[in-house]
Design an enzyme around this catalytic site. Structure first.
Site, mmCIF file in Angstrom:
data_model
loop_
_atom_site.group_PDB
_atom_site.id
_atom_site.type_symbol
_atom_site.label_atom_id
_atom_site.label_comp_id
_atom_site.label_asym_id
_atom_site.label_seq_id
_atom_site.Cartn_x
_atom_site.Cartn_y
_atom_site.Cartn_z
ATOM 1 N N ASP A 1 0.868 -1.183 0.000
ATOM 2 C CA ASP A 1 0.000 0.000 0.000
ATOM 3 C C ASP A 1 0.909 1.238 0.000
ATOM 4 O O ASP A 1 2.141 1.124 -0.135
ATOM 5 C CB ASP A 1 -1.009 -0.041 1.164
ATOM 6 C CG ASP A 1 -0.376 0.275 2.518
ATOM 7 O OD1 ASP A 1 0.870 0.377 2.615
ATOM 8 O OD2 ASP A 1 -1.130 0.422 3.492
ATOM 9 N N HIS A 2 0.308 2.416 0.159
ATOM 10 C CA HIS A 2 1.108 3.648 0.135
ATOM 11 C C HIS A 2 2.153 3.667 1.259
ATOM 12 O O HIS A 2 3.221 4.228 1.106
ATOM 13 C CB HIS A 2 0.183 4.871 0.243
ATOM 14 C CG HIS A 2 -0.698 4.829 1.453
ATOM 15 N ND1 HIS A 2 -1.757 3.950 1.547
ATOM 16 C CD2 HIS A 2 -0.666 5.522 2.619
ATOM 17 C CE1 HIS A 2 -2.349 4.128 2.724
ATOM 18 N NE2 HIS A 2 -1.702 5.066 3.391
ATOM 19 N N CYS B 1 3.277 -2.962 4.024
ATOM 20 C CA CYS B 1 2.455 -1.789 4.329
ATOM 21 C C CYS B 1 3.207 -0.990 5.397
ATOM 22 O O CYS B 1 4.417 -1.182 5.555
ATOM 23 C CB CYS B 1 1.028 -2.171 4.745
ATOM 24 S SG CYS B 1 0.852 -3.101 6.277
ATOM 25 N N GLY B 2 2.539 -0.114 6.107
ATOM 26 C CA GLY B 2 3.238 0.678 7.108
ATOM 27 C C GLY B 2 3.824 -0.184 8.213
ATOM 28 O O GLY B 2 4.968 -0.017 8.626
ATOM 29 N N THR B 3 3.019 -1.119 8.668
ATOM 30 C CA THR B 3 3.438 -2.008 9.764
ATOM 31 C C THR B 3 3.704 -3.438 9.314
ATOM 32 O O THR B 3 4.335 -4.205 10.053
ATOM 33 C CB THR B 3 2.330 -2.093 10.827
ATOM 34 O OG1 THR B 3 1.143 -2.612 10.188
ATOM 35 C CG2 THR B 3 2.031 -0.731 11.435
ATOM 36 N N GLY B 4 3.157 -3.829 8.180
ATOM 37 C CA GLY B 4 3.181 -5.230 7.740
ATOM 38 C C GLY B 4 2.041 -6.033 8.353
ATOM 39 O O GLY B 4 1.840 -7.197 7.995
ATOM 40 N N ILE B 5 1.294 -5.413 9.243
ATOM 41 C CA ILE B 5 0.258 -6.151 9.983
ATOM 42 C C ILE B 5 -1.032 -6.262 9.166
ATOM 43 O O ILE B 5 -1.534 -7.370 8.916
ATOM 44 C CB ILE B 5 -0.012 -5.488 11.347
ATOM 45 C CG1 ILE B 5 1.240 -5.549 12.224
ATOM 46 C CG2 ILE B 5 -1.180 -6.191 12.053
ATOM 47 C CD1 ILE B 5 1.142 -4.736 13.520
ATOM 48 N N GLY B 6 -1.588 -5.130 8.767
ATOM 49 C CA GLY B 6 -2.879 -5.160 8.075
ATOM 50 C C GLY B 6 -2.832 -5.978 6.794
ATOM 51 O O GLY B 6 -3.724 -6.802 6.527
ATOM 52 N N HIS C 1 10.135 -23.702 9.503
ATOM 53 C CA HIS C 1 9.126 -24.307 10.385
ATOM 54 C C HIS C 1 7.693 -24.147 9.886
ATOM 55 O O HIS C 1 6.866 -25.029 10.120
ATOM 56 C CB HIS C 1 9.214 -23.694 11.787
ATOM 57 C CG HIS C 1 10.460 -24.067 12.522
ATOM 58 N ND1 HIS C 1 10.594 -23.949 13.887
ATOM 59 C CD2 HIS C 1 11.653 -24.555 12.081
ATOM 60 C CE1 HIS C 1 11.802 -24.347 14.259
ATOM 61 N NE2 HIS C 1 12.463 -24.710 13.178
ATOM 62 N N ARG D 1 8.703 -33.007 11.300
ATOM 63 C CA ARG D 1 7.671 -32.733 12.311
ATOM 64 C C ARG D 1 6.898 -31.447 11.998
ATOM 65 O O ARG D 1 5.739 -31.302 12.386
ATOM 66 C CB ARG D 1 8.277 -32.651 13.705
ATOM 67 C CG ARG D 1 9.197 -31.470 13.938
ATOM 68 C CD ARG D 1 9.885 -31.550 15.292
ATOM 69 N NE ARG D 1 10.624 -30.328 15.612
ATOM 70 C CZ ARG D 1 11.821 -30.033 15.107
ATOM 71 N NH1 ARG D 1 12.411 -30.856 14.252
ATOM 72 N NH2 ARG D 1 12.433 -28.914 15.461
ATOM 73 N N HIS D 2 7.545 -30.544 11.263
ATOM 74 C CA HIS D 2 6.881 -29.284 10.919
ATOM 75 C C HIS D 2 5.778 -29.485 9.877
ATOM 76 O O HIS D 2 4.829 -28.729 9.830
ATOM 77 C CB HIS D 2 7.903 -28.271 10.417
ATOM 78 C CG HIS D 2 8.992 -28.015 11.413
ATOM 79 N ND1 HIS D 2 8.742 -27.472 12.649
ATOM 80 C CD2 HIS D 2 10.327 -28.263 11.358
ATOM 81 C CE1 HIS D 2 9.878 -27.387 13.314
ATOM 82 N NE2 HIS D 2 10.848 -27.855 12.562
HETATM 83 C C1 RB5 Z 1 -1.812 3.008 6.323
HETATM 84 O O1 RB5 Z 1 -1.827 4.263 6.929
HETATM 85 C C2 RB5 Z 1 -1.481 1.945 7.357
HETATM 86 O O2 RB5 Z 1 -2.553 1.764 8.219
HETATM 87 C C3 RB5 Z 1 -1.121 0.634 6.672
HETATM 88 O O3 RB5 Z 1 -0.037 0.845 5.830
HETATM 89 C C4 RB5 Z 1 -0.738 -0.494 7.586
HETATM 90 O O4 RB5 Z 1 0.213 -0.101 8.502
HETATM 91 C C5 RB5 Z 1 -1.864 -1.222 8.203
HETATM 92 O O5 RB5 Z 1 -1.697 -2.244 8.897
#
Ligand code: RB5
Length: 145
Positions: free
Chosen positions: A8-9, A65-70, A98, A132-133
């Site tokens: 994303d951006h 993304c910004g965090t890699g989480i979303g 693993h 095992r994995h």
């Molecule tokens: C975008 O502002 C931000 O929320 C996205 O890049 C990401 O970090 C979401 O998990």
């Protein structure tokens, strides 16, 4: 090895840097966007990348993304995907050995390009250990059914 890459951006700049690494490594890739720092919604990038990996069109995927989480949460909704959020070199090889992670996610706002390049290099070069994995990964995939 064919790699699908997207961001994303919030991950656009790091994606561009990782693309140049893939070129240096001679890795074939397709860029699923985004193509600027203009705001987009990360699930709209995660879905086509994850779907194309799940469909076998690409061996692996890289999502930023910004965090890699979303973007990783979204990718993991696609059947057949094991997306791993990685911000250290130990996890870069462990998630392959693993967990047979088929998508790597990273956060541009979390780590710098030097570490991200090391992570990608290690992740691409590391194979699943099986044994095992294998049983454990099969149990993860059984949850989808
Ligand atoms: C975008 O502002 C931000 O929320 C996205 O890049 C990401 O970090 C979401 O998990």
């Amino acid at each position: 090895m064919k790699v699908a890459i997207g961001a994303d951006h919030g991950g656009y700049r790091l994606k561009e840097d990782i693309k140049s690494l893939l070129e240096d490594l001679g890795v074939d890739y397709k860029d699923f966007g985004t193509h600027s720092i203009e705001s987009v919604d990360y699930p709209d990038v995660a879905l086509p990348v994850a779907q194309s990996v799940a469909d076998g069109l690409f061996d692996r995927g890289i999502l930023i993304c910004g965090t890699g989480i979303g973007i990783g949460i979204a990718a993991n909704k696609v059947k057949g995907i094991r997306a791993a959020l990685v911000h250290d070199t130990f996890s870069a090889h462990a998630c392959r050995e693993h967990n047979d992670a088929n998508i790597l996610t990273m956060g541009e706002r979390v780590i710098g390009p030097g570490l991200a390049r090391d992570i990608v290099t290690i992740w691409l070069a590391t194979n699943f250990e099986g044994g095992r994995h294998e049983r454990r990964v099969e149990k993860i995939m059984a949850i989808e059914k």
